[in-house]
Design an enzyme around this catalytic site. Structure first.
Site, short mmCIF file in Angstrom:
data_model
loop_
_atom_site.label_atom_id
_atom_site.label_comp_id
_atom_site.label_asym_id
_atom_site.label_seq_id
_atom_site.Cartn_x
_atom_site.Cartn_y
_atom_site.Cartn_z
N ILE A 197 0.89 -1.16 0.00
CA ILE A 197 0.00 0.00 0.00
C ILE A 197 0.93 1.21 0.00
O ILE A 197 1.57 1.50 1.00
CB ILE A 197 -0.92 0.01 1.22
CG1 ILE A 197 -1.86 -1.20 1.20
CG2 ILE A 197 -1.75 1.30 1.25
CD1 ILE A 197 -2.80 -1.28 2.38
N PRO A 198 1.04 1.91 -1.14
CA PRO A 198 2.17 2.83 -1.35
C PRO A 198 2.00 4.20 -0.68
O PRO A 198 1.91 5.23 -1.35
CB PRO A 198 2.23 2.95 -2.87
CG PRO A 198 0.81 2.77 -3.30
CD PRO A 198 0.22 1.76 -2.35
N CYS A 199 2.00 4.22 0.65
CA CYS A 199 1.90 5.50 1.35
C CYS A 199 3.15 6.35 1.12
O CYS A 199 3.12 7.56 1.34
CB CYS A 199 1.65 5.29 2.84
SG CYS A 199 2.84 4.24 3.67
N HIS A 200 4.25 5.72 0.65
CA HIS A 200 5.45 6.49 0.36
C HIS A 200 5.26 7.40 -0.86
O HIS A 200 6.08 8.28 -1.08
CB HIS A 200 6.64 5.55 0.12
CG HIS A 200 6.42 4.55 -0.98
ND1 HIS A 200 5.72 3.38 -0.80
CD2 HIS A 200 6.82 4.56 -2.28
CE1 HIS A 200 5.69 2.71 -1.93
NE2 HIS A 200 6.35 3.40 -2.85
#
Length: 282
Positions: free
Chosen positions: A246-249
């Site tokens: 889950i690409p919160c970056h």
């Protein structure tokens, strides 16, 4: 004892932090190499083996101006465009996730009672990961920056009443293949998440941000048709239990600055630059 991959990443991470702090003056290859105690030749070769691009190109990818350019180009239809165009080569993680399922209220409240959780430790380009799964999907992924027992204790804190087995299963393997880009083995990646309905919506929205793309808290709030909820969005992003997948970056400040990251600012810069390099080849 650190593996060779961990040693290499730690040295690269030190160089990336040097770039992050000094990008405005565009440091030379020689300066960066000296900072990590390598010759320019060996530094360039090690960096390109890891990132797929030269240090100079990578420096461009983590600069504020580059980030602002991405946001400006895609601001009007960042999510819509990514969603409508579908999977372009291997460019969008979203389409690899066949199912995202929040845990039932009972599972949420009882701390994972009656849940059987498999877990294992795996190497990634950004350090060692602890990956955990139920029979429904990945429920947790975090960087194990301390000792393995400490990392496992953090997993237990999320599901204190679950039963744990140190086993590498197929669900975990499908998730880990994302780092090798062996896309033929990515049959599907399922997620089984513990979160509120709002958190689940934020995490689903994050899955629509393409690899190499960036977004802001305000854009996510707008996509959820609640433009004033950017602070709540920020909290949900920070509570993401599944690192990288889950690409919160990919969430940055509207100014183009990279901003904070739960697993370290240097690692966030590394992820953004690494993905930007790979997006060029897709």
């Amino acid at each position: 004892m650190e593996t060779q991959q961990e040693l290499d990443y730690n040295r690269i991470a030190e160089a990336i932090e040097f770039f992050r702090l000094n990008y405005k003056r565009q440091p030379t290859l020689e300066e960066a190499a000296e900072h990590v105690h390598l010759s320019p030749f060996h530094f360039q070769r090690m960096f390109k083996d890891w990132a797929g691009v030269t240090p100079k190109q990578f420096l461009q990818y983590i600069s504020v101006e580059h980030a602002k350019g991405i946001l400006k180009d895609k601001q009007a239809s960042l999510f819509e465009t990514a969603y409508e165009t579908g999977l372009s080569g291997t460019g969008r993680l979203h389409d690899l996730f066949m199912k995202i399922e929040g845990m039932t209220p009972g599972e949420y409240k009882n701390g994972g009672e009656q849940l059987n959780i498999n877990y294992s430790f795996a190497e990634s380009p950004f350090g060692t990961l602890l990956v955990a799964s139920t029979d429904k999907g990945i429920c947790y992924m975090a960087f194990a920056d301390g000792s393995y027992p400490e990392a496992f204790a953090q997993l237990q804190n999320r599901f204190p009443n679950a039963t744990y087995h140190q086993v590498l299963d197929q669900i975990q393997q499908n998730a880990i293949f994302i780092f090798t880009q062996d896309w033929s083995k990515l049959n599907e990646i399922k997620l089984h998440l513990k979160g509120t309905p709002f958190q689940i919506k934020v995490w689903e929205t994050l899955l629509k941000v393409p690899i190499g793309g960036l977004t802001t808290y305000g854009n996510i709030a707008g996509e959820l048709q609640n433009p004033n909820a950017y602070r709540a969005v920020g909290s949900a992003v920070g509570d993401n239990p599944v690192a990288f997948l889950i690409p919160c970056h990919r969430v940055i400040k509207s100014t183009g600055e990279i901003g904070q990251y739960h697993w370290g600012n240097g690692r966030k810069n590394a992820m953004i630059g690494w993905e930007a390099a790979r997006a060029l080849t897709m």
